[in-house]
Write a protein that holds these residues in place. Structure first.
Motif, short mmCIF file in Angstrom:
data_model
loop_
_atom_site.label_atom_id
_atom_site.label_comp_id
_atom_site.label_asym_id
_atom_site.label_seq_id
_atom_site.Cartn_x
_atom_site.Cartn_y
_atom_site.Cartn_z
N VAL A 1 0.87 -1.18 0.00
CA VAL A 1 0.00 0.00 0.00
C VAL A 1 0.90 1.23 0.00
O VAL A 1 1.70 1.42 0.92
N SER A 2 0.80 2.05 -1.03
CA SER A 2 1.68 3.21 -1.16
C SER A 2 1.43 4.22 -0.05
O SER A 2 0.33 4.29 0.52
N TYR A 3 2.46 5.01 0.25
CA TYR A 3 2.41 5.90 1.42
C TYR A 3 1.50 7.11 1.21
O TYR A 3 0.67 7.42 2.07
N LEU A 4 1.61 7.78 0.09
CA LEU A 4 0.87 9.03 -0.10
C LEU A 4 -0.56 8.80 -0.58
O LEU A 4 -1.51 9.37 -0.03
N THR A 5 -0.74 7.99 -1.60
CA THR A 5 -2.08 7.80 -2.17
C THR A 5 -2.78 6.56 -1.66
O THR A 5 -3.95 6.34 -1.98
N LEU B 1 21.13 36.12 -3.84
CA LEU B 1 20.04 35.33 -3.30
C LEU B 1 20.00 34.00 -4.03
O LEU B 1 19.83 33.94 -5.24
N LYS B 2 20.17 32.93 -3.27
CA LYS B 2 20.18 31.60 -3.86
C LYS B 2 18.98 30.80 -3.36
O LYS B 2 18.55 30.96 -2.22
N THR B 3 18.49 29.95 -4.22
CA THR B 3 17.36 29.09 -3.89
C THR B 3 17.72 27.64 -4.20
O THR B 3 18.63 27.37 -5.00
N GLY B 4 17.02 26.74 -3.56
CA GLY B 4 17.29 25.33 -3.80
C GLY B 4 16.20 24.45 -3.22
O GLY B 4 15.23 24.93 -2.63
N VAL B 5 16.39 23.16 -3.41
CA VAL B 5 15.43 22.16 -2.94
C VAL B 5 16.20 21.08 -2.20
O VAL B 5 17.27 20.65 -2.62
N GLU B 6 15.65 20.63 -1.08
CA GLU B 6 16.28 19.58 -0.29
C GLU B 6 15.27 18.48 -0.01
O GLU B 6 14.12 18.75 0.36
N VAL B 7 15.72 17.24 -0.21
CA VAL B 7 14.87 16.09 0.08
C VAL B 7 14.83 15.87 1.59
O VAL B 7 15.86 15.68 2.23
N ILE B 8 13.64 15.90 2.17
CA ILE B 8 13.52 15.77 3.62
C ILE B 8 12.95 14.41 4.04
O ILE B 8 13.06 14.02 5.21
N ALA B 9 12.36 13.66 3.11
CA ALA B 9 11.85 12.32 3.42
C ALA B 9 11.61 11.58 2.12
O ALA B 9 11.19 12.18 1.11
N SER B 10 11.87 10.27 2.13
CA SER B 10 11.64 9.44 0.95
C SER B 10 11.68 7.97 1.35
O SER B 10 12.21 7.61 2.40
N ASP B 11 11.13 7.13 0.48
CA ASP B 11 11.15 5.69 0.74
C ASP B 11 10.77 4.96 -0.54
O ASP B 11 10.07 5.51 -1.40
N THR B 12 11.25 3.72 -0.66
CA THR B 12 10.95 2.86 -1.80
C THR B 12 10.70 1.45 -1.29
O THR B 12 11.47 0.94 -0.48
N GLN B 13 9.61 0.84 -1.77
CA GLN B 13 9.28 -0.53 -1.40
C GLN B 13 8.99 -1.32 -2.68
O GLN B 13 8.40 -0.80 -3.63
#
Length: 441
Positions: free
Chosen positions: A65-69, A106-118
């Motif tokens: 069962v997927s986490y988000l949906t 001024l710099k911008t970016g994206v950081e991965v804060i949580a993830s998982d694979t099953q």
């Protein structure tokens, strides 16, 4: 000066390495396209050992069962990223003042804060049956189920995401999830083998001997078309690059100058060299692809022999079961008749005493019980039915093996006849193969 030469050589080597990597990638993908176009689809209950291509529906007795949906699936991968924004000091060289300076940016970016694979093993079903697939090591092309950017006002922000935040956060998160849902139609190109324990049906899993292991929701046509893009791009870039070099040579040696055969040959040499190298690379890849398909044709023919031998081994077993069953039945009828004879009193004999009658009944009951245990008619009947079912399955596999062989043999013969691959086939001395019919044995 030496540093400049070293930097120039290093830069040239890097560019050459990138070009060679691109060439290898283009030809490798084209080799895979030849395999995809040549190997026919197999039915799930007609999958034989080796490289196979099949399509069907994903199923699992105990799906994930997927986490988000919260979708039932056999594979899912989700990720939550958070945006950040901050001022940083960087150094730069001022050409006017001829000195190094600093400035705020001024710099911008994206950081991965949580993830998982099953991931888990799953079954692929079609109209003929099902087969087990171990997707570990496969190139998976999954279905995008969810992708949305939210702020803390959205319940999803903290319901599925971490409670804290990263430094310099803009408090904007992106939730994304992809999966291989149950019920999804998929296309598989992979290697079929017997399980390590040596029993059971074949399983499709990763093998270093296989040129590819692909599981995707796309159709075969789309997969095949995607594998020729690199070669087409290589051809276009090669023609443009060699054409530019030829144009430069033309300007240097022919434009407003005396034209000679040597100069024309010099100007045309970049384009001619490219076409020669391109064709040699293409011919080598086609040769390797045709040889691989020819080996698969031979393997498909041997699969027919395997199934025929299996049928020949099953028939004597069925005959022996039938014979044993008849012997059991005859012996049982004889003993039952004998017991009946013992129960019937002789003419003129006196009536047995009650105690003797009870003993006779007890003895007959025990004898019947022994007969049932010694001659289990039902068990013999079940064994016969099991062997008969196995024979029917084998007959079905023989039909599938013949069909598969004829399909891949037809594809192979067609490639040997179609230009320009027919040129490679003649150079490689590859001959057409005969189709299978009842007179082939």
């Amino acid at each position: 000066m030496a540093d400049d030469i070293f930097s120039l050589i290093l830069c040239a080597l890097v560019i050459l390495s990138l070009i060679m990597l691109g060439v290898y990638h283009a030809y490798s993908n084209y080799y895979k396209k030849i395999i995809i176009d040549s190997i026919p689809f197999s039915k799930t209950n007609g999958v034989f050992i080796g490289l196979v291509e099949l399509k069907g529906v994903v199923k699992s007795p105990r799906p994930l069962v997927s986490y988000l949906t919260e979708t039932e699936c056999v594979y899912y991968s989700w990720e939550i990223t958070e945006n950040w924004e901050r001022w940083e000091t960087e150094s730069y060289y001022d050409e006017e003042e001829k000195r190094w300076c600093t400035r705020k940016v001024l710099k911008t970016g994206v950081e991965v804060i949580a993830s998982d694979t099953q991931i888990q093993n799953f079954q692929v079903h079609d109209e003929e049956g099902h087969i087990l697939v171990n997707p570990a090591g496969a190139h998976l092309e999954t279905v995008a189920l969810f992708c949305e950017s939210v702020t803390p006002e959205d319940p999803l922000y903290y319901e599925k995401g971490p409670a804290g935040s990263i430094p310099d956060s803009t408090y904007e998160r992106t939730f994304s999830e992809s999966a291989l849902p149950c019920g999804q139609e998929i296309y598989i190109m992979g290697y079929s083998s017997v399980p390590e324990d040596g029993g059971g049906n074949p399983i499709i899993a990763y093998s270093p001997d296989a040129p590819m292991f692909l599981i995707t929701h796309r159709k075969e046509e789309s997969v095949s078309a995607g594998h020729i893009t690199g070669l087409v791009l290589l051809f276009i870039l090669g023609v443009l690059f060699s054409g530019v070099i030829s144009a430069g040579l033309y300007t240097a040696f022919i434009y407003e100058q005396e034209v000679t055969f040597q100069k024309i040959l010099l100007v045309a040499s970049p384009v001619l060299s490219f076409f020669t190298l391109f064709y040699l690379g293409w011919a080598y890849v086609v040769h390797c692809g045709l040889v691989m398909i020819k080996n698969r044709v031979s393997q498909a023919f041997s699969n027919i022999d395997v199934q025929l031998k299996r049928r020949n081994d099953l028939i004597p077993q069925l005959v022996e079961v039938v014979r044993g069953f008849k012997v059991h039945e005859k012996h049982v009828q004889y003993l039952v008749a004998k017991l009946r004879g013992e129960r019937q009193p002789r003419a003129g004999a006196r009536k047995k005493a009650p105690i003797h009658e009870k003993f006779s009944e007890r003895r007959g009951s025990q004898l019947l019980k022994v007969l049932v245990e010694r001659y289990p008619v039902l068990k013999a009947d079940e064994a016969f039915m099991a062997l008969q079912k196995e024979l029917q399955n084998t007959e079905n596999k023989i039909m599938l093996a013949r069909t598969y062989y004829n399909n891949i043999a037809t594809n192979f013969n067609t490639r040997l006849q179609v230009f320009p691959e027919s040129l490679v086939a003649k150079i490689s001395n590859l001959k057409q193969v005969s189709l299978y019919n009842l007179d082939s044995r």
